[in-house]
Scaffold this active site. Structure first.
Site, mmCIF file in Angstrom:
data_model
loop_
_atom_site.group_PDB
_atom_site.id
_atom_site.type_symbol
_atom_site.label_atom_id
_atom_site.label_comp_id
_atom_site.label_asym_id
_atom_site.label_seq_id
_atom_site.Cartn_x
_atom_site.Cartn_y
_atom_site.Cartn_z
ATOM 1 N NE ARG A 66 0.220 17.085 -13.450
ATOM 2 C CZ ARG A 66 0.777 16.217 -12.634
ATOM 3 N NH1 ARG A 66 0.374 16.163 -11.385
ATOM 4 N NH2 ARG A 66 1.736 15.402 -13.039
ATOM 5 C CG ASN A 79 -2.466 17.853 -21.738
ATOM 6 O OD1 ASN A 79 -1.569 17.039 -21.539
ATOM 7 N ND2 ASN A 79 -3.619 17.824 -21.099
ATOM 8 C CG HIS A 85 1.197 16.820 -25.154
ATOM 9 N ND1 HIS A 85 2.038 17.897 -25.049
ATOM 10 C CD2 HIS A 85 1.886 15.757 -24.659
ATOM 11 C CE1 HIS A 85 3.183 17.501 -24.492
ATOM 12 N NE2 HIS A 85 3.119 16.211 -24.257
ATOM 13 C CE LYS A 137 -1.206 13.719 -15.007
ATOM 14 N NZ LYS A 137 -1.583 13.987 -16.404
ATOM 15 C CD GLU A 167 6.996 16.722 -23.637
ATOM 16 O OE1 GLU A 167 6.343 17.707 -23.219
ATOM 17 O OE2 GLU A 167 6.469 15.670 -24.051
ATOM 18 N NE ARG A 218 -4.017 -2.033 1.897
ATOM 19 C CZ ARG A 218 -3.813 -3.242 2.441
ATOM 20 N NH1 ARG A 218 -2.759 -3.457 3.200
ATOM 21 N NH2 ARG A 218 -4.669 -4.203 2.215
ATOM 22 C CD GLU A 235 -4.173 16.484 -16.514
ATOM 23 O OE1 GLU A 235 -3.265 15.728 -16.157
ATOM 24 O OE2 GLU A 235 -4.602 16.561 -17.668
ATOM 25 C CG HIS A 241 -2.167 11.428 -28.289
ATOM 26 N ND1 HIS A 241 -3.338 10.793 -28.625
ATOM 27 C CD2 HIS A 241 -1.487 10.570 -27.499
ATOM 28 C CE1 HIS A 241 -3.364 9.605 -28.050
ATOM 29 N NE2 HIS A 241 -2.256 9.439 -27.358
ATOM 30 C CE LYS A 277 4.849 17.349 -14.697
ATOM 31 N NZ LYS A 277 5.010 16.077 -15.366
ATOM 32 C CG HIS A 292 5.626 12.061 -26.557
ATOM 33 N ND1 HIS A 292 4.249 12.144 -26.681
ATOM 34 C CD2 HIS A 292 5.971 12.949 -25.589
ATOM 35 C CE1 HIS A 292 3.799 13.030 -25.811
ATOM 36 N NE2 HIS A 292 4.814 13.539 -25.141
HETATM 37 N N1 LIG Z 1 4.209 10.436 -15.471
HETATM 38 C C1 LIG Z 1 4.139 11.490 -16.258
HETATM 39 O O1 LIG Z 1 3.726 12.584 -15.849
HETATM 40 C C2 LIG Z 1 4.604 11.365 -17.683
HETATM 41 C C3 LIG Z 1 4.801 12.523 -18.452
HETATM 42 C C4 LIG Z 1 5.282 12.378 -19.736
HETATM 43 C C5 LIG Z 1 5.552 11.112 -20.247
HETATM 44 N N2 LIG Z 1 5.345 10.009 -19.481
HETATM 45 C C6 LIG Z 1 5.635 8.663 -19.981
HETATM 46 O O2 LIG Z 1 7.026 8.585 -20.260
HETATM 47 C C7 LIG Z 1 7.232 7.574 -21.230
HETATM 48 C C8 LIG Z 1 8.255 8.053 -22.241
HETATM 49 O O3 LIG Z 1 9.479 8.279 -21.580
HETATM 50 P P1 LIG Z 1 10.874 8.188 -22.357
HETATM 51 O O4 LIG Z 1 10.824 9.019 -23.571
HETATM 52 O O5 LIG Z 1 11.940 8.438 -21.364
HETATM 53 O O6 LIG Z 1 10.867 6.683 -22.889
HETATM 54 P P2 LIG Z 1 11.602 5.341 -22.433
HETATM 55 O O7 LIG Z 1 11.565 5.160 -20.969
HETATM 56 O O8 LIG Z 1 11.042 4.257 -23.275
HETATM 57 O O9 LIG Z 1 13.109 5.614 -22.865
HETATM 58 C C9 LIG Z 1 13.449 5.707 -24.241
HETATM 59 C C10 LIG Z 1 14.537 4.695 -24.600
HETATM 60 O O10 LIG Z 1 15.789 5.128 -24.076
HETATM 61 C C11 LIG Z 1 16.400 4.110 -23.301
HETATM 62 N N3 LIG Z 1 17.212 4.825 -22.309
HETATM 63 C C12 LIG Z 1 16.809 5.406 -21.153
HETATM 64 N N4 LIG Z 1 17.834 6.082 -20.601
HETATM 65 C C13 LIG Z 1 18.904 5.905 -21.405
HETATM 66 C C14 LIG Z 1 20.248 6.364 -21.372
HETATM 67 N N5 LIG Z 1 20.685 7.210 -20.424
HETATM 68 N N6 LIG Z 1 21.081 5.963 -22.353
HETATM 69 C C15 LIG Z 1 20.639 5.161 -23.362
HETATM 70 N N7 LIG Z 1 19.381 4.736 -23.464
HETATM 71 C C16 LIG Z 1 18.516 5.102 -22.489
HETATM 72 C C17 LIG Z 1 15.246 3.296 -22.799
HETATM 73 O O11 LIG Z 1 15.657 2.005 -22.434
HETATM 74 C C18 LIG Z 1 14.328 3.311 -24.013
HETATM 75 O O12 LIG Z 1 14.740 2.366 -24.943
HETATM 76 C C19 LIG Z 1 5.871 7.254 -21.839
HETATM 77 O O13 LIG Z 1 5.446 5.990 -21.383
HETATM 78 C C20 LIG Z 1 4.962 8.343 -21.283
HETATM 79 O O14 LIG Z 1 3.629 7.908 -21.083
HETATM 80 C C21 LIG Z 1 4.870 10.124 -18.215
HETATM 81 ZN ZN LIG Z 2 4.673 14.936 -23.615
#
Ligand SMILES: NC(=O)c1ccc[n+]([C@@H]2O[C@H](COP(=O)([O-])OP(=O)(O)OC[C@H]3O[C@@H](n4cnc5c(N)ncnc54)[C@H](O)[C@@H]3O)[C@@H](O)[C@H]2O)c1
Ligand SMILES: [Zn+2]
Length: 359
Positions: free
Chosen positions: A244, A248, A251, A146, A188, A124, A240, A255, A230, A268
């Site tokens: 918040r 977007n 986006h 999130k 971003e 939990r 949100e 998207h 942020k 993305h």
């Molecule tokens: N929680 C939130 O508020 C929020 C906000 C925006 C996005 N997200 C989420 O974030 C995700 C996207 O994140 P992302 O773009 O980091 O993608 P990701 O985590 O898939 O990373 C992208 C790629 O880079 C690799 N990688 C990570 N760090 C590395 C490094 N230092 N060197 C080499 N390779 C590395 C990963 O293994 C992966 O293959 C999505 O799932 C999205 O929904 C969440």
């Molecule tokens: Zn984004």
């Protein structure tokens, strides 16, 4: 290892407040900051067995006599599902970890969102900390609480709000990230600056060449600005309900473009860059606003991001826009970029958006 530049941003959420440490070399603070959380075992979650950062984190924590249980996840958005969350739970339970444990996500947004969800549900809720290693996860996903994972019906449909105890954004970890991934994350950063103010946009303009090439000092400034923006919005609207949603910006159309290409075409961040161009066009055509589109385009291009909206926004993207979940009674809640620091939410009829975008 000495930190060259260093910034600490506080996310103010009463008893859930926490610090985000940003700099080059700041991962040296990890053992001390974990110690501040107690003496529980660390559940180290990552997807990078060939990258130095998880192994280094493990060594630095073990050197203080702490037990570290490692949970390695498969890489990629396609693994952001409940079975991967089960791996996190089970790694902890099989190692006989107890509720004093500290979950640490080392990786991009996928690892971060899954670790955070796992931490919010294990016993939990156990302590969570994040060491983001992609630019996107530093400036966006690791801050704000999130968590979640995807379902066949859509992305991030199941999750929780669960704040970390601290976040360490060490820009040196970006040295192993493919250039295109880093550049996509800059979209971003541009979004953050546009939501922030004129000074933030001017700073990116001055730093654009350095940012494109991965200059550490410029990257620290950009991450710092994005996290401050942020943190301010999350402090105002954690769940949100209002402000918040401004995050977007770019986006909605971004998207739709990503979805139309089955999330396998543009990255993305590239979608967000195109979406911001689209947002300017909608603001001008539908709302009579005069955002400085030329200035936005010039900045995106200098950073190496795409701006050729008409090559990407097609009938398929348009149909995804129509199906957008934010659509209410024929309108979409659109983030309108008037000028840096001046953005607002406005319901815009979907037909008018389609007319502005030409499809
Ligand atoms: N929680 C939130 O508020 C929020 C906000 C925006 C996005 N997200 C989420 O974030 C995700 C996207 O994140 P992302 O773009 O980091 O993608 P990701 O985590 O898939 O990373 C992208 C790629 O880079 C690799 N990688 C990570 N760090 C590395 C490094 N230092 N060197 C080499 N390779 C590395 C990963 O293994 C992966 O293959 C999505 O799932 C999205 O929904 C969440
Ligand atoms: Zn984004």
């Amino acid at each position: 290892m000495t930190a060259k530049t260093h910034e600490v941003v506080r996310v103010e959420l009463a008893e859930r407040s926490y610090e985000v440490v940003i700099g080059a070399g700041v991962r040296e603070e990890l053992p001390r900051r974990v110690s501040d959380l107690g003496d529980g075992d660390v559940l180290l979650v990552h997807d990078g067995p060939d990258r130095p950062w998880p192994a280094e984190a493990r060594r630095s924590l073990e050197s203080t006599g702490r037990r570290v249980v490692e949970c390695m996840l498969p890489t990629g958005e396609e693994h952001k599902h409940i079975r991967t969350v089960e791996r996190i739970w089970d790694s902890a339970l099989e190692a006989d970890i107890d509720r004093r444990c500290i979950a640490l996500g080392v990786g991009g947004g996928v690892v971060g969102d899954l670790t955070a969800f796992g931490a919010s549900t294990l016993f939990r809720g156990v302590s969570l900390c994040q060491l983001p290693t992609t630019l996107l996860s530093m400036v966006d996903s690791s801050v704000g609480g999130k968590t979640g994972f995807n379902r066949p019906q859509g992305k991030n449909l199941v999750g929780t709000f669960y704040q970390p105890r601290f976040v360490i954004c060490d820009v040196e970890t970006l040295s192993t990230l493919p250039r295109e991934e880093r550049i996509a994350g800059l979209a971003e950063v541009v979004k953050s600056a546009w939501l922030e103010n004129e000074d933030a946009v001017a700073m990116l303009e001055a730093d654009a060449d350095g940012l494109r090439e991965g200059d550490l000092a410029a990257t620290v400034r950009a991450v710092g600005m994005s996290v401050r923006m942020k943190a301010r919005i999350v402090a105002e609207d954690e769940r949100e309900a209002g402000a918040r949603m401004l995050l977007n910006l770019g986006h909605t159309v971004g998207h739709a473009i990503e979805a139309a290409q089955g999330f396998r075409g543009v990255r993305h961040g590239e979608g967000v860059a195109l979406g911001m161009v689209a947002a300017c066009r909608v603001a001008r055509t539908c709302l009579g606003e005069t955002p400085d589109e030329g200035r936005l385009l010039a900045l995106l291009e200098r950073l190496g991001l795409p701006t050729n909206l008409d090559d990407h926004y097609d009938a398929r993207a348009s149909s995804h826009l129509v199906a957008d979940k934010k659509r209410r009674g024929g309108s979409i809640r659109f983030v309108v970029p008037t000028a840096p620091g001046r953005t607002r939410l406005e319901a815009v009829p979907v037909d008018e958006i389609r007319r502005a975008l030409g499809v």
